[in-house]
Design a protein around this motif. Structure first.
Motif, PDB file in Angstrom:
ATOM      1  N   ASN A 291      -9.575   2.734 -11.133  1.00 39.57           N
ATOM      2  CA  ASN A 291      -9.936   3.997 -10.503  1.00 39.57           C
ATOM      3  C   ASN A 291     -11.404   4.307 -10.784  1.00 39.57           C
ATOM      4  N   CYS A 337      -1.294   4.243   2.050  1.00 42.94           N
ATOM      5  CA  CYS A 337      -2.477   5.091   1.952  1.00 42.94           C
ATOM      6  C   CYS A 337      -2.959   5.546   3.330  1.00 42.94           C
ATOM      7  N   TYR A 342      -5.464   8.804   3.823  1.00 40.16           N
ATOM      8  CA  TYR A 342      -6.620   8.453   3.008  1.00 40.16           C
ATOM      9  C   TYR A 342      -7.557   7.538   3.795  1.00 40.16           C
ATOM     10  N   SER A 357      -9.155   8.655  -2.187  1.00 41.88           N
ATOM     11  CA  SER A 357      -7.967   9.512  -2.259  1.00 41.88           C
ATOM     12  C   SER A 357      -8.248  10.753  -3.098  1.00 41.88           C
ATOM     13  N   GLN A 365      -0.467   0.527  -7.217  1.00 49.35           N
ATOM     14  CA  GLN A 365      -1.685  -0.196  -7.567  1.00 49.35           C
ATOM     15  C   GLN A 365      -1.338  -1.682  -7.588  1.00 49.35           C
ATOM     16  N   TYR A 372      -9.029   2.766  -6.293  1.00 44.80           N
ATOM     17  CA  TYR A 372      -8.981   4.133  -5.781  1.00 44.80           C
ATOM     18  C   TYR A 372     -10.259   4.846  -6.200  1.00 44.80           C
ATOM     19  N   HIS A 374     -12.159   8.594  -6.343  1.00 46.72           N
ATOM     20  CA  HIS A 374     -11.859  10.026  -6.314  1.00 46.72           C
ATOM     21  C   HIS A 374     -13.152  10.833  -6.450  1.00 46.72           C
TER      22      HIS A 374
END
Length: 478
Positions: A291, A337, A342, A357, A365, A372, A374
């Motif tokens: 992430n 997704c 997304y 996202s 995952q 991902y 953020h």
């Protein structure tokens, strides 16, 4: 021709062993791994080879081995690379890089000295008694170290073995079915250099399945002086359940890692680092970024740059082969997704996947270079996603931002803070999963000075009987 992986018992390759061999399917190729019988287990646990070498002699031996791995013509290196490609599905570039790193670890003499110095306080403490405080202290090996290796990161096994060698421990190494090659190739290269060397003779490499009779493996565990366990939750549970209560276990269990991108001026440089941390080991390692948390108002520009760098890595470090299930998981994540609304980008032939996202929305995952991203607006937004005992590495770009946030990240539970692009390089002097591993591979023995030795606080001889007879103890209290 069938591929057969022999055992190595006390530094001797059991090429013609008639013992049972387990059939294993890796990357749609079959191989056979020798299973130790009672005789081989007895030989391994009763190995009485003592390592009386100095640290200098140990490191010189490792360096000599490393020089062989450094040569691209070394037969064992070339066979190792072929095995990683054929059986583990590594790309040629990935397999070659793994062999290169083995050479680097073995040949970095200064780093090996410094690992001992930083973990144990002195590079001399395993060789001689050192004055410390009011004592002389020496670090002695625990004895028999049992290494339960994981298959996702071959170099973790090399690191585990080198730590035991530097602390003069014997090794009984249990290879994983997912990678029966690395430990075997490393110890075989010791044999190539000197079959009678004390380090070589202190090495045993074997395999057992957790789904078979545990009688013989349990004897190995019962004779361990220290256990080093790597792997997922089930592997760590197995180690805990089968290790005697009095034996110390070093647990390198499942962890997750992340990247913080803090409003960088140089988006390209930040993207290069993040791409490396996503691609190395195809996210199979604990230190792999899964992430990314982006602070700033140029998120789309950063994603554009990240896409370019992931495309570069698809060329310079192609990902390994994927099974049908892994490809399906990748596709399922992409579809989920997209259905959730997304923003999704992916590389050709599933070479990478970028998912933008919301902060609190997490889907599957599948790893395999899937990340991902953020948008966040304050560093505190990332704190709920850093947890003690589960978050290993936080990589940060730009590097200057690490000094702003390191205290807060450490309090949240981050175990390592590194510059983006450096997650796979464990710097000398740093911790590993919150510990200094070599400290757990030795016993510290103290020879304490006699009664005639005066201390900083008590400038007279320690005559305890006299103090009692004359009731003058309090006179000597500082």
């Amino acid at each position: 021709m069938k591929k057969y992986i022999p055992m190595i018992i006390s530094g001797i390759i059991k090429e013609n062993s008639n013992t049972y061999a387990r059939e294993v399917l890796l990357n749609n190729n079959t191989l056979f791994i020798a299973i130790p019988d009672e005789t081989n287990i007895e030989l391994a646990i009763n190995n009485d080879v003592k390592n009386k070498l100095t640290l200098n002699q140990i490191i010189n031996f490792l360096y000599t081995v490393g020089q062989r791995w450094k040569s691209e013509e070394y037969t064992r290196r070339r066979a190792y690379i072929r095995d990683l490609e054929k059986f583990l599905g590594y790309s040629r570039e990935m397999a070659k890089l793994e062999a290169n790193w083995i050479a680097m670890l073995l040949c970095s003499k200064s780093a090996l000295y410094d690992i001992v110095k930083n973990d144990l306080g002195s590079q001399h403490i395993t060789d001689e008694w050192l004055p410390q405080g009011d004592c002389y202290v020496k670090a002695l090996p625990k004895g028999k170290s049992v290494h339960l290796l994981a298959g996702n990161v071959p170099l973790s096994g090399v690191t585990s073995i080198l730590r035991a060698i530097l602390t003069k421990n014997q090794c009984i190494i249990k290879t994983p079915a997912a990678d029966p090659f690395t430990a075997n190739a490393l110890v075989s290269s010791f044999i190539d250099v000197n079959a009678e060397h004390p380090i070589t003779r202190s090495m045993s490499v074997m395999y057992w399945s957790h789904n078979e009779d545990m009688t013989l493996p349990q004897r190995v565990m019962d004779n361990a002086d220290v256990v080093v366990a790597w792997g997922g939750e089930e592997a760590i549970k197995w180690a805990v359940n089968h290790t005697p209560p009095h034996v110390n276990i070093l647990k390198f269990g499942p962890k997750k890692s992340l990247t913080i991108v803090d409003n960088p001026e140089d988006l390209t440089q930040s993207a290069i680092g993040a791409a490396h941390d996503i691609c190395f080991y195809d996210q199979q390692a604990c230190f792999s970024t899964q992430n990314i948390y982006y602070i700033g108002d140029r998120l789309n520009e950063f994603i554009n740059e990240l896409e370019k760098q992931l495309m570069l890595y698809a060329r310079i470090l192609p990902k390994g082969d994927q099974s049908f299930d892994e490809k399906a998981a990748f596709s399922l994540t992409e579809k989920e997704c997209l259905f959730s609304g997304y923003q999704v980008r992916k590389g050709e032939n599933q070479s990478w996947l970028i998912i933008e996202s919301p902060l609190n929305s997490f889907n599957n995952q599948p790893l395999s270079r899937s990340v991902y991203i953020h948008q966040i607006y304050n560093i505190s937004d990332v704190f709920p996603f850093i947890n003690k005992n589960t978050t290993q590495t936080v990589s940060i770009t730009p590097w200057d931002s690490s000094f702003k946030y390191r205290d807060q990240l450490a309090e949240c539970g981050a175990e390592r803070i590194v510059e983006s692009g450096m997650n796979n390089i464990f710097r000398v002097g740093g911790s590993h999963d919150g510990m200094r591993p070599l400290q757990h591979l030795v016993n510290y023995i103290s020879q304490e000075r006699p009664s005639s030795y005066t201390t900083k606080d008590v400038a007279v001889e320690i005559e305890q009987t006299r103090y009692l007879e004359e009731d003058k103890f309090l006179v000597f209290v500082p």
